[in-house]
Design a protein around this motif. Sequence first.
Motif, short mmCIF file in Angstrom:
data_model
loop_
_atom_site.label_atom_id
_atom_site.label_comp_id
_atom_site.label_asym_id
_atom_site.label_seq_id
_atom_site.Cartn_x
_atom_site.Cartn_y
_atom_site.Cartn_z
N LYS A 143 0.92 -1.19 0.10
CA LYS A 143 -0.10 -0.13 -0.01
C LYS A 143 0.79 1.33 -0.10
N TYR A 144 1.90 1.31 0.92
CA TYR A 144 2.80 2.26 1.06
C TYR A 144 3.46 2.74 -0.74
N PHE A 145 4.05 1.55 -1.00
CA PHE A 145 4.53 1.37 -2.51
C PHE A 145 3.56 2.29 -3.35
N CYS A 146 2.55 1.94 -3.34
CA CYS A 146 1.54 2.21 -4.51
C CYS A 146 1.31 3.76 -3.99
N GLU A 147 1.01 4.15 -2.93
CA GLU A 147 0.34 5.43 -2.62
C GLU A 147 1.60 6.40 -3.01
N HIS A 148 2.63 5.99 -3.00
CA HIS A 148 3.79 7.06 -3.15
C HIS A 148 4.44 6.83 -4.57
N GLY A 149 3.84 5.97 -5.44
CA GLY A 149 4.35 5.75 -6.55
C GLY A 149 5.87 5.42 -6.72
N LEU A 150 6.08 4.47 -6.13
CA LEU A 150 7.54 4.14 -5.99
C LEU A 150 7.78 3.30 -7.07
N LYS A 151 9.20 2.82 -7.33
CA LYS A 151 9.41 2.09 -8.77
C LYS A 151 10.36 0.86 -8.21
N ALA A 152 10.04 -0.28 -8.89
CA ALA A 152 10.81 -1.25 -8.89
C ALA A 152 10.64 -1.83 -10.39
N ASN A 153 11.75 -2.66 -10.98
CA ASN A 153 11.63 -3.39 -11.98
C ASN A 153 10.72 -4.55 -12.19
N LYS A 154 10.93 -5.36 -10.83
CA LYS A 154 10.26 -6.69 -10.70
C LYS A 154 9.74 -6.84 -9.24
N ILE A 155 8.62 -7.12 -9.03
CA ILE A 155 8.24 -7.55 -7.93
C ILE A 155 7.80 -9.18 -7.73
N TYR A 156 8.18 -9.75 -6.80
CA TYR A 156 7.82 -11.04 -6.49
C TYR A 156 7.46 -11.15 -5.03
N LEU A 157 6.18 -12.06 -4.88
CA LEU A 157 5.71 -12.34 -3.62
C LEU A 157 6.11 -13.80 -3.31
N HIS A 158 6.97 -14.04 -2.26
CA HIS A 158 7.48 -14.95 -1.65
C HIS A 158 7.02 -15.60 -0.41
N THR A 159 5.69 -14.81 0.12
CA THR A 159 5.24 -15.34 1.31
C THR A 159 4.30 -16.71 1.29
N ASP A 160 4.13 -17.47 2.26
CA ASP A 160 3.62 -18.49 2.33
C ASP A 160 2.11 -18.54 2.72
N ASN A 161 1.66 -17.26 3.05
CA ASN A 161 0.39 -16.89 3.37
C ASN A 161 -0.47 -16.58 2.09
N PRO A 162 -1.39 -17.55 1.66
CA PRO A 162 -1.99 -17.40 0.45
C PRO A 162 -2.88 -16.24 0.30
N VAL A 163 -3.86 -15.79 1.39
CA VAL A 163 -4.61 -14.68 1.71
C VAL A 163 -3.70 -13.51 1.45
N GLY A 164 -2.54 -13.32 2.05
CA GLY A 164 -1.82 -12.13 2.13
C GLY A 164 -1.19 -12.10 0.55
N ARG A 165 -0.61 -13.24 -0.04
CA ARG A 165 -0.04 -13.01 -1.32
C ARG A 165 -1.25 -12.45 -2.38
N ASN A 166 -2.57 -13.01 -2.39
CA ASN A 166 -3.36 -12.58 -3.01
C ASN A 166 -3.74 -11.20 -2.68
N ASN A 167 -3.87 -10.56 -1.66
CA ASN A 167 -4.09 -9.32 -1.41
C ASN A 167 -3.04 -8.24 -2.03
N MET A 168 -1.73 -8.87 -1.72
CA MET A 168 -0.58 -7.93 -2.29
C MET A 168 -0.72 -7.85 -3.71
N TYR A 169 -0.90 -9.03 -4.53
CA TYR A 169 -0.87 -9.29 -5.95
C TYR A 169 -2.21 -8.51 -6.45
N GLU A 170 -3.21 -8.54 -5.93
CA GLU A 170 -4.34 -7.90 -6.46
C GLU A 170 -4.23 -6.45 -6.47
#
Length: 119
Positions: A62-89
């Motif tokens: 949310k912070y990343f999106c609110e501030h328009g920050l940049k990265a080339n690639k983002i990966y989600l390595h969490t084992d939390n399936p609900v958290g992973r889906n929330n971050m991805y969506e």
Amino acid sequence: MQAINLYVDDLRDCPDGFVLARTYEAAIQIIETNEINILTLDHDLGEDQEGKELPNGYDLVKYFCEHGLKANKIYLHTDNPVGRNNMYETLIAAQRRGFISGEIEIYHYPITKNKYSGG
């Protein structure tokens, strides 16, 4: 400035070639002071002494999106399936709405194998 790879996780071993942030606050400080090539995120980032959940990977997204920050690639390595889906969506929706660059590659899975050497 050379771009770094950032691994955000409170427990796992940091893979070779990555800078490690164990907390939300440490990740924010690194993101704000460096160019990020690869960002890989865990969802759950621990609890305080009273058992209250600390700011997590979703808060960081949310912070990343609110501030328009940049990265080339983002990966989600969490084992939390609900958290992973929330971050991805949230990341995908932020791209659609123009809050973050549409050029960021977003992956619903890890780039490295999750490893723990601690107890």
